[in-house]
Design an enzyme around this catalytic site. Structure first.
Site, mmCIF file in Angstrom:
data_model
loop_
_atom_site.group_PDB
_atom_site.id
_atom_site.type_symbol
_atom_site.label_atom_id
_atom_site.label_comp_id
_atom_site.label_asym_id
_atom_site.label_seq_id
_atom_site.Cartn_x
_atom_site.Cartn_y
_atom_site.Cartn_z
ATOM 1 N N ASP A 70 0.858 -1.202 0.000
ATOM 2 C CA ASP A 70 0.000 0.000 0.000
ATOM 3 C C ASP A 70 0.890 1.246 0.000
ATOM 4 O O ASP A 70 1.880 1.300 0.727
ATOM 5 C CB ASP A 70 -0.881 0.054 1.269
ATOM 6 C CG ASP A 70 -1.692 -1.222 1.481
ATOM 7 O OD1 ASP A 70 -1.800 -1.676 2.630
ATOM 8 O OD2 ASP A 70 -2.151 -1.775 0.478
ATOM 9 N N ASP A 76 -1.077 8.612 7.607
ATOM 10 C CA ASP A 76 -0.656 7.291 8.095
ATOM 11 C C ASP A 76 0.691 7.424 8.800
ATOM 12 O O ASP A 76 0.895 6.959 9.909
ATOM 13 C CB ASP A 76 -0.391 6.394 6.847
ATOM 14 C CG ASP A 76 -1.422 5.319 6.658
ATOM 15 O OD1 ASP A 76 -1.654 4.948 5.496
ATOM 16 O OD2 ASP A 76 -1.970 4.874 7.661
ATOM 17 N N GLU A 99 1.669 -1.755 11.613
ATOM 18 C CA GLU A 99 1.310 -2.210 10.275
ATOM 19 C C GLU A 99 2.135 -1.496 9.210
ATOM 20 O O GLU A 99 2.364 -2.015 8.123
ATOM 21 C CB GLU A 99 -0.180 -1.953 10.045
ATOM 22 C CG GLU A 99 -0.690 -2.484 8.721
ATOM 23 C CD GLU A 99 -2.014 -1.853 8.363
ATOM 24 O OE1 GLU A 99 -2.006 -0.852 7.625
ATOM 25 O OE2 GLU A 99 -3.037 -2.332 8.869
ATOM 26 N N GLU A 100 2.599 -0.278 9.526
ATOM 27 C CA GLU A 100 3.313 0.530 8.528
ATOM 28 C C GLU A 100 4.806 0.244 8.482
ATOM 29 O O GLU A 100 5.541 0.863 7.718
ATOM 30 C CB GLU A 100 3.088 2.022 8.807
ATOM 31 C CG GLU A 100 1.670 2.495 8.565
ATOM 32 C CD GLU A 100 1.124 2.104 7.197
ATOM 33 O OE1 GLU A 100 -0.077 1.796 7.079
ATOM 34 O OE2 GLU A 100 1.936 2.014 6.249
ATOM 35 N N ASP A 121 -2.259 -0.612 14.332
ATOM 36 C CA ASP A 121 -2.529 -0.134 12.974
ATOM 37 C C ASP A 121 -2.740 1.362 13.151
ATOM 38 O O ASP A 121 -3.793 1.783 13.626
ATOM 39 C CB ASP A 121 -3.782 -0.813 12.406
ATOM 40 C CG ASP A 121 -4.152 -0.273 11.019
ATOM 41 O OD1 ASP A 121 -5.114 -0.792 10.418
ATOM 42 O OD2 ASP A 121 -3.487 0.679 10.551
ATOM 43 N N LEU A 123 -3.371 3.968 11.290
ATOM 44 C CA LEU A 123 -4.522 4.613 10.667
ATOM 45 C C LEU A 123 -5.217 3.625 9.757
ATOM 46 O O LEU A 123 -4.745 3.322 8.665
ATOM 47 C CB LEU A 123 -4.078 5.853 9.885
ATOM 48 C CG LEU A 123 -5.047 7.021 9.974
ATOM 49 C CD1 LEU A 123 -5.309 7.402 11.415
ATOM 50 C CD2 LEU A 123 -4.555 8.202 9.192
ATOM 51 N N ASP A 124 -6.346 3.136 10.245
ATOM 52 C CA ASP A 124 -7.097 2.140 9.479
ATOM 53 C C ASP A 124 -8.128 2.837 8.604
ATOM 54 O O ASP A 124 -8.743 3.804 9.031
ATOM 55 C CB ASP A 124 -7.808 1.181 10.435
ATOM 56 C CG ASP A 124 -8.719 0.246 9.685
ATOM 57 O OD1 ASP A 124 -9.953 0.418 9.791
ATOM 58 O OD2 ASP A 124 -8.200 -0.578 8.914
ATOM 59 N N GLU A 285 -5.089 -5.999 12.994
ATOM 60 C CA GLU A 285 -6.512 -5.676 12.758
ATOM 61 C C GLU A 285 -7.438 -6.764 13.314
ATOM 62 O O GLU A 285 -8.305 -6.495 14.130
ATOM 63 C CB GLU A 285 -6.751 -5.481 11.257
ATOM 64 C CG GLU A 285 -6.040 -4.247 10.694
ATOM 65 C CD GLU A 285 -5.965 -4.223 9.176
ATOM 66 O OE1 GLU A 285 -6.079 -3.114 8.605
ATOM 67 O OE2 GLU A 285 -5.771 -5.292 8.550
HETATM 68 P P1 FBP Z 1 -5.626 -0.089 6.132
HETATM 69 O O1 FBP Z 1 -6.348 1.110 5.701
HETATM 70 O O2 FBP Z 1 -5.126 -0.038 7.511
HETATM 71 O O3 FBP Z 1 -4.575 -0.522 5.152
HETATM 72 O O4 FBP Z 1 -6.739 -1.264 6.218
HETATM 73 C C1 FBP Z 1 -7.258 -1.920 5.256
HETATM 74 C C2 FBP Z 1 -8.643 -1.418 4.864
HETATM 75 O O5 FBP Z 1 -8.607 -0.096 4.476
HETATM 76 C C3 FBP Z 1 -9.737 -1.621 5.921
HETATM 77 O O6 FBP Z 1 -9.908 -0.554 6.771
HETATM 78 C C4 FBP Z 1 -10.981 -1.784 5.047
HETATM 79 O O7 FBP Z 1 -11.992 -2.511 5.673
HETATM 80 C C5 FBP Z 1 -10.433 -2.511 3.840
HETATM 81 O O8 FBP Z 1 -9.032 -2.224 3.767
HETATM 82 C C6 FBP Z 1 -11.082 -2.068 2.584
HETATM 83 O O9 FBP Z 1 -10.596 -2.892 1.570
HETATM 84 P P2 FBP Z 1 -11.320 -2.945 0.139
HETATM 85 O O10 FBP Z 1 -11.124 -1.607 -0.473
HETATM 86 O O11 FBP Z 1 -10.591 -4.044 -0.596
HETATM 87 O O12 FBP Z 1 -12.738 -3.284 0.383
#
Ligand code: FBP
Length: 337
Positions: A70, A76, A99-100, A121, A123-124, A285
């Site tokens: 990512d 983040d 996570e980063e 994590d 910033l989720d 997560e």
């Molecule tokens: P990060 O933002 O911490 O990388 O987390 C992953 C995430 O953004 C989740 O918050 C979210 O539920 C999911 O990915 C969304 O994924 P997708 O766009 O594939 O549905």
């Protein structure tokens, strides 16, 4: 559907709640309370930047990519560094992992090592940052497994069942701090006028069954036939069985799980032909959210086994997840087995 939203019943601050929680453990050293206190302060520092996003140059991306491929967002990175710098000198932790960051985050030599381990994590929901949609931070706490000194991989790769506590911070229409240390799940809302988190959701209990399912349907073409059958089942007309369900998907895990905790139902990120283990990370997560949802009376599975019973093999491993109301997760697992 409206959740039973309690008003602030008594002026219980997060600080006071943490201290009261510490009193439940006669041999407590205060390290755990200190750790939670510092986490809450780190969250406020991140919130201050989040609320300014769009006004200051904190939106958009860095030129860095994390281990999951990512592109790292500026916010983040800010959140990651703020949490690390807030937590590295209190003497509560022997090691951290985020996570980063690809590798362990060690406590700087000139600071004392403590008996706890923090995984976070920062910033989720980073895909939603620039669109001003609810995002959050997620944290998971363990007692160290190694004896003393610098923490090791052994300390961070513990099964979720061994967590000493977990929680998330929600950066939404208001800011919330939701956590558990094994005595129920409690939610606090920030009152910006006094800068204090006040108890607004005491002892959250997830409904046994819900009427909402949450999944990225855009991936449906890549799902296994069993997952497709389960999702189809939720959409079939059967009023006696409370179907069809409504679909909700914010695309920020922390926000989708928060809604599921209050309203009930199920959030799913299945494996698929592109990502056999799904997209979400086990240690940053899925473990902390599974701990919270189970503490609230719900369940969390990867479709075969309980999330909390999985032993992580690597820091950034992914896992499929089906999390939410106990009866909904049980039914999903029946379809998947
Ligand atoms: P990060 O933002 O911490 O990388 O987390 C992953 C995430 O953004 C989740 O918050 C979210 O539920 C999911 O990915 C969304 O994924 P997708 O766009 O594939 O549905």
């Amino acid at each position: 559907m409206t959740a039973r939203v309690p008003s602030v019943s008594k002026f219980m601050t997060l600080e006071r709640h943490i201290l009261d929680g510490g009193r439940l453990h006669p041999h407590a050293t205060g390290q755990f309370s200190g750790l939670l206190h510092d986490l809450a302060l780190a969250a406020k520092l991140v919130w201050r930047e989040v609320t300014k996003a769009g006004l200051v140059n904190i939106l958009g991306t860095t030129d860095r990519m994390n281990i999951s491929g990512d592109v790292v967002k500026k916010l983040d990175e800010f959140a990651d560094q703020t949490i690390f710098r807030m937590m590295d000198h209190g003497g509560h932790l022997c090691v951290m992992a985020s996570e980063e960051n690809e590798d362990l985050l060690h406590i700087p030599e000139d600071y004392p090592h403590g008996k706890y381990v923090l995984l976070y994590d920062p910033l989720d929901g980073s895909g939603n940052i620039d669109a001003n949609v609810t995002i959050g931070s997620i944290f998971s706490i363990y007692q160290r497994a190694s004896v003393s000194g610098k923490g090791t991989m052994e300390d961070v790769l513990q099964p979720g069942i061994r967590q000493a506590g977990a929680g998330y911070v929600l950066f939404g229409s208001s800011m919330m701090f939701v956590y558990s240390t094994g005595h129920g799940v409690h939610g606090f809302t920030l009152d910006p006028s006094v800068g204090e988190f006040l108890l607004s959701h005491e002892n959250i209990r997830i409904p046994k069954r819900g009427r909402i399912y949450s999944v990225n349907e855009g991936n449906s073409g890549r799902w296994s036939p069993a997952v497709q059958r389960y999702m189809q089942h939720l959409k079939e007309e059967d009023p006696a069985d409370g179907r069809p369900y409504s679909q909700r998907y914010i695309g920020s895990l922390v926000a989708d799980v928060h809604r599921t905790l209050l309203y009930g139902g199920i959030y799913c990120y299945p494996g698929d032909t592109k990502n056999p283990d799904g997209k979400l990370r086990l240690v940053y997560e899925c473990n902390p959210l599974a701990y919270l949802v189970e503490q609230a009376g719900g369940a969390a599975s990867d479709g075969r086994v309980r999330i909390l019973e999985k032993t992580p093999l690597t820091l950034h491993e992914h896992t499929p997840i089906f999390i939410g109301s106990a009866e909904d997760v049980e039914r999903a697992v029946k379809f998947l087995r």
